[in-house]
Design a protein around this motif. Sequence first.
Motif, PDB file in Angstrom:
ATOM      1  N   ARG A 133      -1.010   1.663   2.431  1.00 28.65           N
ATOM      2  CA  ARG A 133      -1.871   2.807   1.754  1.00 28.65           C
ATOM      3  C   ARG A 133      -1.216   3.373   0.476  1.00 28.65           C
ATOM      4  N   GLY A 134      -0.111   2.682  -0.136  1.00 30.61           N
ATOM      5  CA  GLY A 134       0.282   3.157  -1.140  1.00 30.61           C
ATOM      6  C   GLY A 134      -0.061   1.996  -2.176  1.00 30.61           C
ATOM      7  N   ASN A 135      -0.649   2.330  -3.451  1.00 28.53           N
ATOM      8  CA  ASN A 135      -1.068   1.639  -4.616  1.00 28.53           C
ATOM      9  C   ASN A 135      -0.405   2.251  -5.868  1.00 28.53           C
ATOM     10  N   THR A 136      -0.823   1.577  -6.902  1.00 28.35           N
ATOM     11  CA  THR A 136      -0.267   2.206  -8.234  1.00 28.35           C
ATOM     12  C   THR A 136      -0.725   3.820  -8.375  1.00 28.35           C
ATOM     13  N   ALA A 137      -1.836   3.978  -8.156  1.00 37.94           N
ATOM     14  CA  ALA A 137      -2.254   5.329  -8.397  1.00 37.94           C
ATOM     15  C   ALA A 137      -1.677   6.408  -7.557  1.00 37.94           C
ATOM     16  N   VAL A 138      -1.257   5.990  -6.203  1.00 40.49           N
ATOM     17  CA  VAL A 138      -0.166   6.782  -5.448  1.00 40.49           C
ATOM     18  C   VAL A 138       1.106   6.764  -6.070  1.00 40.49           C
ATOM     19  N   MET A 139       1.510   5.760  -6.490  1.00 36.94           N
ATOM     20  CA  MET A 139       2.903   5.625  -7.112  1.00 36.94           C
ATOM     21  C   MET A 139       2.828   6.623  -8.299  1.00 36.94           C
TER      22      MET A 139
END
Length: 325
Positions: A133-139
């Motif tokens: 559920r984590g991606n670059t935007a979340v990071m």
Amino acid sequence: MQRLAGDIAAPAELRGGVVALGNFDGFHLGHQAVVGRAIERARAAGRPALVATFDPHPVRFFRPDAPPFRLTTLDQRERLFAVAGADAMVVFRFDAALAALTAEQFVAERLVDGLDVGGVVTGEDFTFGYAKRGNTAVMATLGAQHGFAAETVGPVALDGVPVSSSRIRHALQAGDPGAAARLLTRPFAIEGVVRHGDKLGRTMGYPTANLDLDRYLRPAYGIYAVRGRLPDGRVLDGAANLGVRPTFEPPKELLEPYFFDFSGDLYGQRIEVELVEYLRPEAKFDGLDALTAQMEQDCARARAVLAGSSKLSVTLNLFQGPCDV
């Protein structure tokens, strides 16, 4: 170069670093772009440069029966990261506990509490946390909350096609180690401890150093021109059979390099064997005389191939540019 466990707090001198984060299996052109950017940022800010990887590979955790697919071992990656200029390799053990962490927990517990990160660099398709559920935007969002900058490096293309570990695997399985080497910036290499075998090669005048393939991807079975790198730094030209030796019973899957003009005991030593060129598929012969005659031809061809191929050390292309991890 230090190796750190990802579930233990980093020592003070390595805290606050810029971390390149990904699997980095193969450490190909694209991976090198991510790591190169992290090192560049770290040096500009006077911070440590760290490369974080996962072991076992998440695919192995979720699909334990998947066929072997690895392009590098942890030891190989550690050496490659060191050549690239990293100060440490962080190994996140991918187990049930790590798989259960949410994206927020992974950042807070492993990156902030464990490493006190000063920055994170990933490829654009990097995912993390429970159920991916984590991606670059979340990071980027979590980084802003915790006070570090997250940067994404896009794909690197070669011959108009993005570089990827899958592309390298396909090349090796198709018997094209040269194409794989262009993407890796070095020959694909299998490392292992030389073990005792049936010593059939010795009776034929071609003593081999037998290596298990372990969890490495299985390249096309066949005969290869190879180079061996010994613990003492020597580099040896040779020819190798990679496969199941169909002339002999029972079949045994091995990498069996024969090194030209070498005499010595390699048993128990850890060596690395580079696949330089695919010469022919495996074949079953009617007897040892026919096999020996073919081996003479294979070795002559391998010598010719290797005579025109320089003995390159690890070559990395650490440039600022897009990549696919």
